[in-house]
Design a protein around this motif. Structure first.
Motif, PDB file in Angstrom:
ATOM      1  N   THR A 142      16.486 -45.039  31.289  1.00  0.00           N
ATOM      2  CA  THR A 142      17.112 -45.556  30.067  1.00  0.00           C
ATOM      3  C   THR A 142      16.247 -45.354  28.821  1.00  0.00           C
ATOM      4  O   THR A 142      16.736 -45.507  27.705  1.00  0.00           O
ATOM      5  CB  THR A 142      17.427 -47.063  30.217  1.00  0.00           C
ATOM      6  N   THR A 143      14.988 -45.054  28.996  1.00  0.00           N
ATOM      7  CA  THR A 143      14.142 -44.816  27.808  1.00  0.00           C
ATOM      8  C   THR A 143      13.531 -43.417  27.859  1.00  0.00           C
ATOM      9  O   THR A 143      12.672 -43.128  28.691  1.00  0.00           O
ATOM     10  CB  THR A 143      12.979 -45.834  27.704  1.00  0.00           C
ATOM     11  N   LYS A 144      13.982 -42.572  26.942  1.00  0.00           N
ATOM     12  CA  LYS A 144      13.431 -41.219  26.842  1.00  0.00           C
ATOM     13  C   LYS A 144      12.155 -41.251  26.003  1.00  0.00           C
ATOM     14  O   LYS A 144      11.927 -42.192  25.231  1.00  0.00           O
ATOM     15  CB  LYS A 144      14.429 -40.293  26.141  1.00  0.00           C
ATOM     16  N   ILE A 145      11.377 -40.181  26.133  1.00  0.00           N
ATOM     17  CA  ILE A 145      10.192 -40.061  25.280  1.00  0.00           C
ATOM     18  C   ILE A 145      10.270 -38.761  24.473  1.00  0.00           C
ATOM     19  O   ILE A 145      10.447 -37.677  25.037  1.00  0.00           O
ATOM     20  CB  ILE A 145       8.883 -40.095  26.105  1.00  0.00           C
ATOM     21  N   PHE A 146      10.172 -38.898  23.158  1.00  0.00           N
ATOM     22  CA  PHE A 146      10.052 -37.745  22.275  1.00  0.00           C
ATOM     23  C   PHE A 146       8.594 -37.702  21.798  1.00  0.00           C
ATOM     24  O   PHE A 146       7.917 -38.728  21.771  1.00  0.00           O
ATOM     25  CB  PHE A 146      10.943 -37.861  21.032  1.00  0.00           C
ATOM     26  N   VAL A 147       8.171 -36.518  21.382  1.00  0.00           N
ATOM     27  CA  VAL A 147       6.809 -36.422  20.835  1.00  0.00           C
ATOM     28  C   VAL A 147       6.795 -35.343  19.764  1.00  0.00           C
ATOM     29  O   VAL A 147       7.616 -34.417  19.801  1.00  0.00           O
ATOM     30  CB  VAL A 147       5.778 -36.086  21.959  1.00  0.00           C
ATOM     31  N   ASP A 148       5.880 -35.444  18.813  1.00  0.00           N
ATOM     32  CA  ASP A 148       5.630 -34.323  17.909  1.00  0.00           C
ATOM     33  C   ASP A 148       4.195 -34.383  17.409  1.00  0.00           C
ATOM     34  O   ASP A 148       3.473 -35.354  17.630  1.00  0.00           O
ATOM     35  CB  ASP A 148       6.640 -34.256  16.751  1.00  0.00           C
ATOM     36  N   GLY A 149       3.792 -33.284  16.748  1.00  0.00           N
ATOM     37  CA  GLY A 149       2.447 -33.204  16.179  1.00  0.00           C
ATOM     38  C   GLY A 149       1.700 -31.997  16.687  1.00  0.00           C
ATOM     39  O   GLY A 149       1.310 -31.942  17.852  1.00  0.00           O
ATOM     40  N   GLY A 150       1.574 -30.989  15.828  1.00  0.00           N
ATOM     41  CA  GLY A 150       0.696 -29.861  16.130  1.00  0.00           C
ATOM     42  C   GLY A 150       1.292 -28.719  16.931  1.00  0.00           C
ATOM     43  O   GLY A 150       0.571 -27.790  17.305  1.00  0.00           O
ATOM     44  N   VAL A 151       2.601 -28.751  17.194  1.00  0.00           N
ATOM     45  CA  VAL A 151       3.181 -27.652  17.997  1.00  0.00           C
ATOM     46  C   VAL A 151       3.272 -26.391  17.148  1.00  0.00           C
ATOM     47  O   VAL A 151       3.915 -26.381  16.095  1.00  0.00           O
ATOM     48  CB  VAL A 151       4.589 -28.047  18.506  1.00  0.00           C
ATOM     49  N   ARG A 152       2.622 -25.338  17.605  1.00  0.00           N
ATOM     50  CA  ARG A 152       2.647 -24.064  16.882  1.00  0.00           C
ATOM     51  C   ARG A 152       2.904 -22.883  17.824  1.00  0.00           C
ATOM     52  O   ARG A 152       2.992 -21.745  17.376  1.00  0.00           O
ATOM     53  CB  ARG A 152       1.296 -23.809  16.163  1.00  0.00           C
ATOM     54  N   LYS A 153       2.997 -23.158  19.130  1.00  0.00           N
ATOM     55  CA  LYS A 153       3.139 -22.100  20.143  1.00  0.00           C
ATOM     56  C   LYS A 153       4.011 -22.606  21.285  1.00  0.00           C
ATOM     57  O   LYS A 153       4.105 -23.819  21.515  1.00  0.00           O
ATOM     58  CB  LYS A 153       1.762 -21.751  20.735  1.00  0.00           C
ATOM     59  N   GLY A 154       4.556 -21.628  22.056  1.00  0.00           N
ATOM     60  CA  GLY A 154       5.366 -22.006  23.214  1.00  0.00           C
ATOM     61  C   GLY A 154       4.591 -22.830  24.223  1.00  0.00           C
ATOM     62  O   GLY A 154       5.114 -23.801  24.793  1.00  0.00           O
ATOM     63  N   SER A 155       3.314 -22.470  24.437  1.00  0.00           N
ATOM     64  CA  SER A 155       2.532 -23.200  25.446  1.00  0.00           C
ATOM     65  C   SER A 155       2.285 -24.656  25.020  1.00  0.00           C
ATOM     66  O   SER A 155       2.139 -25.542  25.863  1.00  0.00           O
ATOM     67  CB  SER A 155       1.205 -22.482  25.732  1.00  0.00           C
ATOM     68  N   ASP A 156       2.267 -24.904  23.698  1.00  0.00           N
ATOM     69  CA  ASP A 156       2.115 -26.300  23.237  1.00  0.00           C
ATOM     70  C   ASP A 156       3.292 -27.140  23.732  1.00  0.00           C
ATOM     71  O   ASP A 156       3.137 -28.317  24.094  1.00  0.00           O
ATOM     72  CB  ASP A 156       2.102 -26.378  21.700  1.00  0.00           C
ATOM     73  N   ILE A 157       4.473 -26.539  23.711  1.00  0.00           N
ATOM     74  CA  ILE A 157       5.673 -27.284  24.134  1.00  0.00           C
ATOM     75  C   ILE A 157       5.558 -27.636  25.617  1.00  0.00           C
ATOM     76  O   ILE A 157       5.838 -28.766  26.030  1.00  0.00           O
ATOM     77  CB  ILE A 157       6.958 -26.452  23.868  1.00  0.00           C
ATOM     78  N   ILE A 158       5.108 -26.661  26.416  1.00  0.00           N
ATOM     79  CA  ILE A 158       4.925 -26.932  27.856  1.00  0.00           C
ATOM     80  C   ILE A 158       3.936 -28.079  28.064  1.00  0.00           C
ATOM     81  O   ILE A 158       4.151 -28.963  28.897  1.00  0.00           O
ATOM     82  CB  ILE A 158       4.424 -25.669  28.593  1.00  0.00           C
ATOM     83  N   LYS A 159       2.876 -28.083  27.290  1.00  0.00           N
ATOM     84  CA  LYS A 159       1.857 -29.135  27.475  1.00  0.00           C
ATOM     85  C   LYS A 159       2.450 -30.522  27.218  1.00  0.00           C
ATOM     86  O   LYS A 159       2.235 -31.453  27.992  1.00  0.00           O
ATOM     87  CB  LYS A 159       0.657 -28.876  26.553  1.00  0.00           C
ATOM     88  N   TYR A 160       3.203 -30.650  26.133  1.00  0.00           N
ATOM     89  CA  TYR A 160       3.820 -31.956  25.847  1.00  0.00           C
ATOM     90  C   TYR A 160       4.836 -32.327  26.925  1.00  0.00           C
ATOM     91  O   TYR A 160       4.926 -33.486  27.324  1.00  0.00           O
ATOM     92  CB  TYR A 160       4.510 -31.933  24.478  1.00  0.00           C
TER      93      TYR A 160
END
Ligand SMILES: Cc1cc2nc3c(=O)[nH]c(=O)nc-3n(C[C@H](O)[C@H](O)[C@H](O)COP(=O)(O)O)c2cc1C
Length: 343
Positions: free
Chosen positions: A266-284
């Protein structure tokens, strides 16, 4: 090279710098004081390592998911950003075009220059989220909620981390005031000082006053995440505002690691900050996020080629995400697990 032919986000950043007035660019880039928190977001993403898996029979890649009852094509979303008419004369209306008919989520805010009505009028099929800064009485907040419901927003978001304008040396030292540039159709919120009066009971009140999913943006600690979850919010958004509000803070990746255990059906998690590459997205995603936002990179695209530039930024990042998923052995978002990321 033509300004709109950028191939990477770092190239878009360089091109954007020479295609917009200096003050606007410095304001876009700036973090609180001397940028420590902003840079920590980038640094912690940079040093985190992804563990690949090979020979996994990875036939077909899928990074779609379901959020708030909608099937969305990508975990990459647009974070809300104010004052976008500094970067393009139609500001948020132009940015939103990049998301029309795209089944991707974009957030806009009461700090934006273009009204939600104008954004929606030109972008009938965009999955829009509306972020409210608590800069007025509850009557005003209620109006904003009702308007977002009427204009078929996907969710309401409450910004909890921006009580007063911060001191940002990067634009302050050149005496730049963003409020003096660009047009607006969105009225300024009535009373920013009221933000200081509110506490967590505001979240309970908003939850009671809307049927839309509620996202709380600006969560950086377990304690605040628990406060939000206690009030049955639909998502917590781990964010330090791209390091713009508070200096010497922790990074979004550190905060995500703190709160990711609290994720539930019931509770999703969003995040942002510093994403500049595809691999950054995988890390988050591996560290526990359901959706990952970008801020500044989308504005580089807006500066360089309006909606087409914003779309190009998303295409580049999603293409890098696909490649990194294939080479790292991630078939879908379920494969993004904590065991696949190391400090
Ligand atoms: C120019 C600019 C304006 C912003 N305005 C808002 C805003 O109105 N509401 C908000 O919650 N965050 C705002 N943010 C923060 C973004 O939503 C997001 O958290 C941040 O940009 C993510 O970091 P990144 O720029 O490194 O991707 C703004 C950021 C920038 C760069």
């Amino acid at each position: 090279m033509k300004k709109n032919s950028f191939q990477t986000i770092r190239q878009a950043e360089i091109f954007a710098k020479s295609n917009i007035r200096k003050g606007s660019f410095e304001w876009l880039q700036a973090g609180a004081e001397d940028n420590l928190t902003r840079d920590k977001n980038l640094y912690d993403l940079k040093i985190a390592k992804i563990l690949p898996k090979h020979l996994t029979g990875l036939k077909k890649l899928d990074f779609s998911s379901n959020i708030f009852g909608k099937k969305i094509k990508s975990p990459l979303i647009l974070s809300p950003m104010g004052h976008q008419s500094q970067f393009h004369k139609n500001g948020e209306i132009e940015t939103a075009k990049a998301f029309n008919n795209m089944q991707r989520i974009s957030f806009f805010s009461t700090q934006g220059r273009m009204s939600l009505k104008d954004i929606r009028k030109r972008n009938k099929n965009a999955y829009l989220g509306w972020e409210i800064f608590p800069f007025g009485h509850t009557n005003w907040i209620k109006n904003e909620i009702k308007n977002a419901e009427k204009l078929k927003c996907l969710s309401i978001c409450l910004c909890i981390d921006a009580n007063v304008r911060s001191h940002r040396y990067q634009d302050r030292e050149i005496d730049y005031d963003a409020r003096k540039f660009g047009t607006r159709t969105n009225p300024t919120p009535p009373n920013p000082k009221l933000a200081l009066n509110y506490d967590w009971s505001l979240v309970t009140w908003i939850k009671k006053n809307t049927k839309l999913p509620l996202v709380i943006k600006g969560i950086m600690t377990k304690k605040d995440a628990q406060e939000a979850i206690k009030r049955k919010v639909d998502a917590i958004w781990v964010s330090n505002h791209g390091g713009r509000m508070f200096n010497s803070g922790i990074s979004s990746l550190e905060a995500l690691r703190e709160v990711s255990n609290l994720k539930s059906k019931t509770t999703k998690i969003f995040v942002d900050g510093g994403v500049r590459k595809g691999s950054d997205i995988i890390k988050y995603l591996c560290a526990g996020a359901d959706l990952v936002g970008i801020g500044r990179p989308a504005m580089y695209g807006l500066i360089l080629d309006g909606a087409a530039g914003v779309r190009r930024v998303f295409e580049i990042l999603e293409s890098e995400l696909s490649t990194a998923m294939i080479n790292g052995g991630f078939k879908n978002l379920k494969h993004m697990q904590k065991s696949r990321i190391k400090k």
